[in-house]
Structures are given as structure tokens and as C-alpha cells.
Design an enzyme around this catalytic site. Structure first.
Site, PDB file in Angstrom:
ATOM      1  CD  GLU A 104      73.381 -30.763 -74.060  1.00 13.88           C
ATOM      2  OE1 GLU A 104      73.689 -29.955 -74.946  1.00 13.88           O
ATOM      3  OE2 GLU A 104      74.076 -30.961 -73.057  1.00 13.88           O
TER       4      GLU A 104
ATOM      5  NE  ARG B  76      79.060 -24.727 -83.219  1.00 13.70           N
ATOM      6  CZ  ARG B  76      77.752 -24.864 -83.053  1.00 13.70           C
ATOM      7  NH1 ARG B  76      77.001 -25.363 -84.026  1.00 13.70           N
ATOM      8  NH2 ARG B  76      77.177 -24.513 -81.925  1.00 13.70           N
ATOM      9  CB  CYS B  77      76.697 -19.756 -88.330  1.00 17.46           C
ATOM     10  SG  CYS B  77      77.667 -19.650 -89.834  1.00 17.46           S
TER      11      CYS B  77
ATOM     12  CD1 TRP C 294      80.153 -17.148 -76.272  1.00 19.03           C
ATOM     13  CD2 TRP C 294      79.262 -19.193 -76.225  1.00 19.03           C
ATOM     14  NE1 TRP C 294      81.188 -18.052 -76.210  1.00 19.03           N
ATOM     15  CE2 TRP C 294      80.671 -19.321 -76.179  1.00 19.03           C
ATOM     16  CE3 TRP C 294      78.487 -20.360 -76.210  1.00 19.03           C
ATOM     17  CZ2 TRP C 294      81.317 -20.543 -76.123  1.00 19.03           C
ATOM     18  CZ3 TRP C 294      79.146 -21.580 -76.154  1.00 19.03           C
ATOM     19  CH2 TRP C 294      80.535 -21.674 -76.119  1.00 19.03           C
TER      20      TRP C 294
ATOM     21  CG  HIS D   1      82.177 -29.180 -70.700  1.00 24.35           C
ATOM     22  ND1 HIS D   1      83.265 -29.979 -70.999  1.00 24.35           N
ATOM     23  CD2 HIS D   1      81.847 -28.550 -71.856  1.00 24.35           C
ATOM     24  CE1 HIS D   1      83.565 -29.832 -72.285  1.00 24.35           C
ATOM     25  NE2 HIS D   1      82.724 -28.970 -72.818  1.00 24.35           N
TER      26      HIS D   1
ATOM     27  CB  CYS E 102      85.658 -27.232 -74.445  1.00 24.63           C
ATOM     28  SG  CYS E 102      84.119 -26.448 -74.900  1.00 24.63           S
TER      29      CYS E 102
ATOM     30  CG  HIS F  68      85.540 -29.756 -82.156  1.00 25.88           C
ATOM     31  ND1 HIS F  68      85.970 -29.970 -80.874  1.00 25.88           N
ATOM     32  CD2 HIS F  68      84.476 -28.925 -82.071  1.00 25.88           C
ATOM     33  CE1 HIS F  68      85.210 -29.269 -80.047  1.00 25.88           C
ATOM     34  NE2 HIS F  68      84.296 -28.638 -80.742  1.00 25.88           N
TER      35      HIS F  68
ATOM     36  CB  CYS G 119      83.389 -30.632 -76.673  1.00 32.08           C
ATOM     37  SG  CYS G 119      82.254 -29.224 -76.568  1.00 32.08           S
TER      38      CYS G 119
HETATM   39  N1  GLN Z   1      76.636 -29.687 -72.891  1.00 30.02           N
HETATM   40  C1  GLN Z   1      77.064 -29.111 -74.112  1.00 30.02           C
HETATM   41  C2  GLN Z   1      77.127 -30.167 -75.189  1.00 30.02           C
HETATM   42  O1  GLN Z   1      77.442 -31.265 -74.923  1.00 30.02           O
HETATM   43  C3  GLN Z   1      78.400 -28.439 -73.972  1.00 30.02           C
HETATM   44  C4  GLN Z   1      78.859 -27.792 -75.245  1.00 30.02           C
HETATM   45  C5  GLN Z   1      80.121 -26.963 -75.131  1.00 30.02           C
HETATM   46  O2  GLN Z   1      80.835 -27.021 -74.184  1.00 30.02           O
HETATM   47  N2  GLN Z   1      80.428 -26.163 -76.109  1.00 30.02           N
HETATM   48  O3  GLN Z   1      76.892 -29.916 -76.328  1.00 30.02           O
HETATM   49 ZN    ZN Z   2      82.665 -28.183 -74.679  1.00 28.49          ZN
END
Ligand code: GLN
Ligand code: ZN
Length: 747
Positions: free
Chosen positions: A474, A505-506, A551, A631, A633, A684, A716
Site C-alpha cells: 500500500e 494522527r490526523c 470517513w 478487515h 478494527c 499501534h 491492523c
Molecule cells: N489495509 C489497511 C492497512 O493495512 C487497513 C487499515 C485499517 O484497517 N485501518 O493499512
Molecule cells: Zn485495521
């Protein structure tokens, strides 16, 4: 009629993200504590100055925070988890709770109501409440010394605080009463030092309240207010006040604030039940959450209606302004004029309040506004497609058991497959690369070449670590929503309009102004390139419709369901092309699935219906052998596990580590028989997780989830991490899978 104005929740990141930069410099050891605190003070004073400059009658204080306002309350009330008590320095302890240290796991972080702001969840181990420090007073005094104005401290209310906390044992009401004594002490101290009024935010008052809640709230506020003369207002927001009559008429306070934008039902309630004569009504008329200019005419008419019920009226923003960027001026050169002219961010909201005041108090004429630009960007073809969607026919065929078997045959995955969530470290160099490309300092070719090099490196590293399902990393994405919005019609992207998501984080939420469609393929080039480099399956990853919508700032002339379906249709095209190009695994990220849930239960089923349908619109025609992942989170997913199941994804990866595996208990009640990857470590935090702690989460999960359905992954994406810790952590994670495979063989 004469009205006043107030403002609260002004963004605290600073116009140039000064707070972010100062925090990161401090954390990296590049600046001192004094420098950090100096930056903070400058922001606090400048914010008050800005608000005061618009002649707002009541300027807030204590809406600044170095990391998170809930954490500020925790520290102020001595809610400090035992494990952090060994850290002697108060500031370092504060950041340790928020971010963890090498040794200590951070406190959990979760979404603040239905917003994209994350707070640090208080861990209330026992009632150790006491007033350790008076932060509101410090900020009040700081502004007083610098600007000579008396501000109104803003606090999070005790009921909301307890509702946001993690409690050990079933003692919420008892704790609430105990905590109310500390609030009383806090107010008394403020009063003694010359504070004249405070605002207590109770957004939890808009959620469903039971009789017991109401009783506890009453008791709590009776206690807080006994012997306190200081004018006290309760502010509610994000929806309409629940139990209007019971709360508004009974609590011993000086006024109530209502969100009249996202809680428009408040208006009917106020008109129907009336309003107490001895209380001030704070009317939240300019949005703290959407960026569209206020409709002055509408608000003036609304004030007229409200004035039949009360003449004690203050106008305010509808909810904290921290959900908006600071000023639209920062986009003057970047946005098309017709869109720019439609927008109001935090500073412009204050200006709008100021204009409204002049209209009402001085009889100024209501300015003429052209507010209907959206129609221009409508696309009849998309509207037609949406009309054709048959919501009763979104079920993917055949059933999971058949599909999964086929997928495993093709993919040749081992037991306990390992994977990551998608992103790999976004280093300074990567960010610079994207910035250089955007600014035209390098050519497209140079840019793509460099991205490809990163992909090569990342594939190689994943192979070396021994992961089973790989990702491309990514690197081309600034942000998981912004990147897609940039490549979709109907979205405007900002350049300098940052909004705090958590701590330093922004994010820059894109703005949906027109009908949505794909401009060009979204992720095919990078995914295919990654796949060309390896024998292992590479999973394609894109962000799902609910998250993109949640978002972004939505246009307000059509409902969210329709916007979500528009995004889903655009993503469906991408999905189907990826399949045709031979990609075998496609992950649709929906981290905001829970967050979009309305705060009142009565509205849940409607939301789930369109949220689930949006996902199914994309996947319903997927080939059986295409493995669909999702996914999620950063939310409490326990209660909605059945709805997550209804997405019918083949594999879900879900956050569990920061909340210490809490999601696992959901599977006691609900048999989840699709594949699942419980996040085995918290990404994190810079800590490298040990094999033992990951194994612990896995073992607990395996009591409830079948071996054959179990995946192993972090909780994540890894974009915020550095390479070194990432590699070390993933190596440990792969070892966990290896141990499990060995154990499974021996049984
Ligand atoms: N695919 C995204 C990543 O790995 C997922 C990010 C998220 O869930 N906030 O960054
Ligand atoms: Zn995530």
C-alpha cells in the site's frame, strides 16, 4: 429577542499541525518537554484568541489536549492503571498509557461515539478517584493571563466518562456517585478561582437510557451541584437527547445544549414538551461535523420557532468542532471555486454564528445564498443502476463451506495461514516520494519505478519471514480512504485540511459533492506487479463503501444508503476486473463498520441493512474460488458479530489484541463458522510482541474457533511502524503459526 453565542471543541492540532509535529519531535527525543508544552500553550491561547476575535460571548477552555481529552480526565481523576505507576514522570506516564512502551501494553483505544475520533479507554480498576491535578483551571488561568478573558472550562461529564470506561465488576452506578464527588470538588475549586461557568459534555445522554440510568444521573448531578453556585451547562450532541422530559426538567443545572443538526428530533421535542423557564437553551445550529455552509434562512426560521418556547437562547455549534478542519481558507487554491464556496470549517462556523447573532440582534438582512450545487454533479446512469439493485438477491452462491474448500485447494495454504492486513511501513522516504510526485518534482515514471522497488522489497521480506498470503504494501496510498476518493468521481480532496483521528494522527476526510463512479482502475497495477514477483498468493486490498463513506464528509441532499450503494457499485467494477486478471484473494476493509452504527438502537436495523447490502453488492457475483476477506478494527464488535457474519466474507481479520482478546467472548454466544484471523498483536505500539503473548490470544480463541478456520495476523496495517520492529514482530508471529502446526500434527 436577544441571543448570545458560544463555541466549543475547537480543533487542537494547530493550523499547521503544530501539535502533531511537536508531539512527534518529543517522542523521538528531538525536542524537550518544555518545547512541547510551549507549543501546546501557544495553541491554547491562539484558539481562544480566534474565537474571541469573532465576538463569541462564551469562549471555551480545557478543550485542548496533548493526546486525548478522555485520557486527560483519567489522569486528572487518578484513573491510572497500576502497571504505569512505576513511571515517575507524569508526562511520560501519560504518553505511556496512550501509546504503550517497550515493556507496557498501552490502554485500549476506541472510537468516540459514532465519530472517527479515538479516545483512550479508562481502565477503572477500583474507585481510586481523587483530584490529582486541576487541568481545566490551568488552562483557564493561562488564557486569562494572556488575553484577559474569562473562559468557560469544558469537561466531559461523569456519566459519559463512566460509560466510556472499562470497569472491572458491575459497579457503574456506584462509581458514578463516587466520581460525582470529585466533579463537585473540581467545580468548587474552579469557582474559588473566579470561573463563572462550566460546560459539561454528556453525549452519552443521546444513547438509549434506562430508568436506572436516569436515577443515577439525577443523583449524580444533585451531588455535583450541591454547594456549587458556578453556572453549569450540560451539552449533548451527535443525536437528540434521549428521555427529554425526564432530564431537561429534573436536573439541577443552568441550561442544556442540543445538537439541532444531527439531532434534529430535538426540535420536535422542545416544541412539544416545552422548556423550563429557569434554564438556558443552547441551540447547536451550525454543524461541527459536516462541512457544508449553514443555511442562514433555515436557522433564522428555527430560532423564530424556538423563541415561542423560550427566550433564553444561546446559539452554538452542534457538536465539537474538532471533527472539522481548521479553516477552508487553506484550500482556496486547491478546491474548485464552486465547491470551495459551499464549505465552512471550524473557523467559518464561528463566523457563521457571529453572522447569525447580527441577523437576530441587529436585524441585519439574511444574506442570499446559493446552496444547491450538488444537482449539477448528478449522473442519471448511476441513479438508474442503483434503482435496479434487487436487495433480496444479494446472497453470494454457493455457501461458504463449498467455496472455502475450493479456495483452499487452489491456494494451497497450510493450516493456520499467516498474513498481514495490507500496509507496510510508510517511511519518511515513501511519504516524500508521493509528495514529490504530487508536486511535480519527479515524473510519473520515476514515481512508479520507486513504488515498484518498494513492492519488490516488501514481497521479498514477506517471503523471508515466511508469511503465507502476501500483500503489496500500500505504498501508493496516503490514506486508506483518501487514496480511493482521489480516484473516484464525486469526491473532492483537500490539501491542508487535517482532522485529528487520535493523538498525533490526523486525516484529511474527502468531501462527497456529486454522484460517485470510478475514474480509472484503482489498485490493479500494484497488485498485479506484486503477484508477478511471487509464487505465493497476493491479496488485493481496497477500502469498503461503509468506511469510505464514514470517513468522508457526505453531501446532505441524498441519504447515506444511496451514497454507500454508489461507492459499492464503483468498487464492484474494480473487484470484478481484479478477478478477471487472476487475483485469487480480495480484501475489502471495513474498519468503520461498527462506527457508522447510529447511537440509538431504534435506528440500528436500517443501518445494518444498507451497510451489509453494500458489501454484498460488491461480492455477490464473486466466483466461488475467489476468497473474499474483510478487515475490521478499533471498535467493540462483540454485540454485532452476527451482522459481521452476515457480510458473508470468507475470511475476516479482526482487532483483538489491544482489547485483550475481548472479541473472543463473542464467539461463546455466536457460532462463527467462517474463517477468522484474530489480531494477535497491537500494531499501534512500537513494542515487539512475544511469542507467548500471541500464543495466549490464539489459544483462547481456539477453544471457540475451529483449527481449520483459524488465520494468524496482526490486528491492523503496519503503516505507522518502522521496518525493524515490523520484521521482528512478524517473525515472532510466524513462529506462533509454526508451533501450532506442529502441535496439530502431534495430536
Ligand atoms: N489495509 C489497511 C492497512 O493495512 C487497513 C487499515 C485499517 O484497517 N485501518 O493499512
Ligand atoms: Zn485495521
Amino acid at each position: 429577542m436577544f441571543i448570545k453565542t458560544l463555541v466549543f471543541g475547537y480543533p487542537r492540532i494547530g493550523p499547521q499541525r503544530e501539535l502533531k509535529k511537536a508531539l512527534e519531535a518529543y517522542w523521538n527525543g528531538k525536542s524537550s518537554k518544555d518545547e512541547l508544552l510551549k507549543t501546546a500553550q501557544t495553541i491554547i491561547v491562539n484558539n481562544a484568541k480566534t474565537i474571541h476575535g469573532y465576538e463569541i460571548d462564551s469562549v471555551p477552555s480545557n478543550d485542548f489536549s496533548l493526546y486525548d481529552f478522555i485520557l486527560d480526565h483519567s489522569v486528572m481523576f487518578n484513573v491510572i492503571p497500576e502497571r504505569f505507576k512505576t513511571i515517575p514522570d507524569a508526562l511520560d506516564r501519560y504518553f505511556a498509557i496512550a501509546r504503550g512502551t517497550e515493556r507496557l501494553a498501552a490502554s485500549e483505544m476506541t472510537k468516540w461515539f459514532n465519530t472517527n475520533y479515538h479516545y483512550i479507554v479508562p481502565e477503572i480498576e477500583k474507585d481510586t478517584f481523587c483530584l490529582l491535578e486541576n487541568k481545566p483551571l490551568k488552562e483557564f488561568q493561562l488564557i486569562k493571563e494572556n488575553l484577559g478573558i474569562n473562559t468557560k472550562p469544558v469537561l466531559v461529564g461523569p456519566y459519559t466518562y463512566i460509560r466510556c470506561a472499562k470497569l472491572w465488576g458491575d459497579k457503574a452506578f456506584e462509581l458514578l456517585i463516587k466520581l460525582s464527588q470529585v466533579y463537585r470538588q473540581l467545580l468548587q475549586e474552579l469557582e474559588k478561582k473566579g470561573v463563572e461557568e462550566v460546560q459539561i459534555d454528556e453525549p452519552a445522554f443521546v444513547t438509549d437510557l434506562t430508568e436506572d440510568d436516569l436515577k443515577a444521573i439525577k443523583k449524580c448531578y444533585d451531588s455535583i451541584r450541591s454547594g456549587v453556585k458556578l453556572r453549569t451547562y450540560i451539552q449533548t450532541y451527535y443525536d437528540s437527547l434521549s428521555e427529554y422530559e425526564k432530564l431537561v426538567f429534573s436536573l439541577p443545572i443552568n441550561g442544556f445544549g442540543f445538537d439541532l443538526v444531527d439531532g434534529a428530533d430535538n426540535i420536535e421535542k422542545i416544541l412539544k414538551f416545552g422548556y423550563p423557564k429557569d434554564k438556558i437553551l443552547i441551540a447547536g445550529v451550525v454543524s461541527g461535523r459536516d462541512p457544508w455552509r449553514v443555511n442562514f434562512r433555515e436557522v433564522v426560521d428555527l430560532i423564530e420557532r424556538l423563541s415561542k418556547v423560550t427566550d433564553n437562547l444561546i446559539l452554538s455549534n452542534s457538536c465539537p468542532l474538532l471533527h472539522l478542519p481548521i479553516t477552508v481558507e487553506a484550500e482556496k487554491e486547491h478546491l474548485p471555486k464552486e465547491i470551495y464556496d459551499m464549505l465552512s470549517f471550524a473557523k467559518e462556523r464561528i463566523a457563521e454564528l457571529s453572522i447569525l447573532k447580527t441577523i437576530i440582534n441587529e436585524g441585519m438582512e439574511v444574506p442570499k445564498q446559493n446552496l444547491s450545487i450538488h444537482e449539477k454533479f448528478n449522473n442519471p446512469k448511476i441513479r438508474q443502476k442503483i434503482n435496479k439493485i434487487d436487495e433480496s438477491k444479494l446472497q453470494r452462491q454457493p455457501e461458504f463451506q463449498f467455496r472455502y474448500k475450493k479456495q483452499l485447494e487452489i491456494l494451497q495454504l497450510p493450516l493456520f495461514p499467516t498474513t498481514t492486513i495490507g500496509s507496510f511501513p510508510q517511511t519518511k522516504e515513501i511519504r516524500k516520494l508521493r509528495a514529490d510526485y504530487k508536486a511535480g518534482r519527479i515524473t510519473k515514471e520515476e514515481y512508479l519505478n520507486s513504488i515498484d522497488k518498494e513492492i519488490e522489497k516488501t514481497i521479498k521480506i514477506q517471503e523471508e519471514i515466511g508469511l503465507d498470503v502476501l500483500v503489496h504494501g500500500e505504498f501508493e496510498r496516503t490514506d486508506m480512504v483518501e487514496f480511493f476518493a482521489e480516484n473516484l468521481n464525486g469526491f473532492a480532496i483537500t490539501k491542508n485540511s487535517w482532522v485529528q483521528s487520535y493523538g498525533s494522527r490526523c486525516v484529511r476526510p474527502p468531501i462527497i459533492y456529486g454522484d460517485i463512479s470510478r475514474k480509472k482502475p484503482l489498485i490493479q497495477r500494484e497488485t498485479l506487479y506484486a503477484q508477478s514477483l511471487t509464487e505465493k498468493p497476493v491479496k488485493a486490498i481496497f477500502t469498503g463503501p461503509v468506511t469510505i463513506l464514514q470517513w468522508s464528509y457526505p453531501r446532505k441532499d441524498i441519504v447515506k444508503k444511496e451514497l454507500s450503494y454508489q461507492i459499492a457499485l464503483a468498487l464492484k467494477e474494480e473487484f470484478e476486473e481484479l478477478e478477471k486478471l487472476g487475483i485469487k484473494i480480495i480484501q475489502i476493509d471495513e474498519p468503520a463498520f461498527r462506527e457508522g452504527l447510529p447511537l440509538k438502537k431504534a435506528k440500528h436495523s436500517l443501518y445494518f441493512e444498507w451497510a451489509i447490502n453494500s458489501f454484498r453488492i460488491i461480492t455477490k457475483d464473486a466466483k466461488p474460488e475467489t476468497q473474499v476477506h474483510t478487515h475490521m478494527c478499533y471498535s467493540d464488535f462483540n454485540e454485532i458479530i452476527d451482522k459481521i457474519y452476515a457480510l458473508d466474507a470468507d475470511v475476516i481479520s479482526i482487532e483483538a489484541s489491544r482489547s485483550k482478546g475481548e472479541i473472543i467472548s463473542a464467539f461463546e454466544k455466536f457460532k462463527y463458522d467462517h474463517a477468522i484471523g484474530i489480531g494477535v498483536y497491537d500494531i499501534h505500539s512500537p513494542r515487539i510482541p512475544s511469542i507467548e503473548e500471541m500464543m495466549d490470544i490464539v489459544k483462547r480463541s481456539l477453544r471457540l474457533i475451529d483449527n481449520s478456520l483459524f488465520w494468524i495476523n496482526p490486528d491492523c496495517g503496519l503503516k505507522t511502524r518502522a521496518w525493524q520492529e515490523t520484521i521482528a514482530s512478524l517473525k515472532n508471529m510466524v513462529k506462533v503459526a509454526e508451533i501450532l502446526r506442529k502441535e496439530a500434527k502431534n495430536v
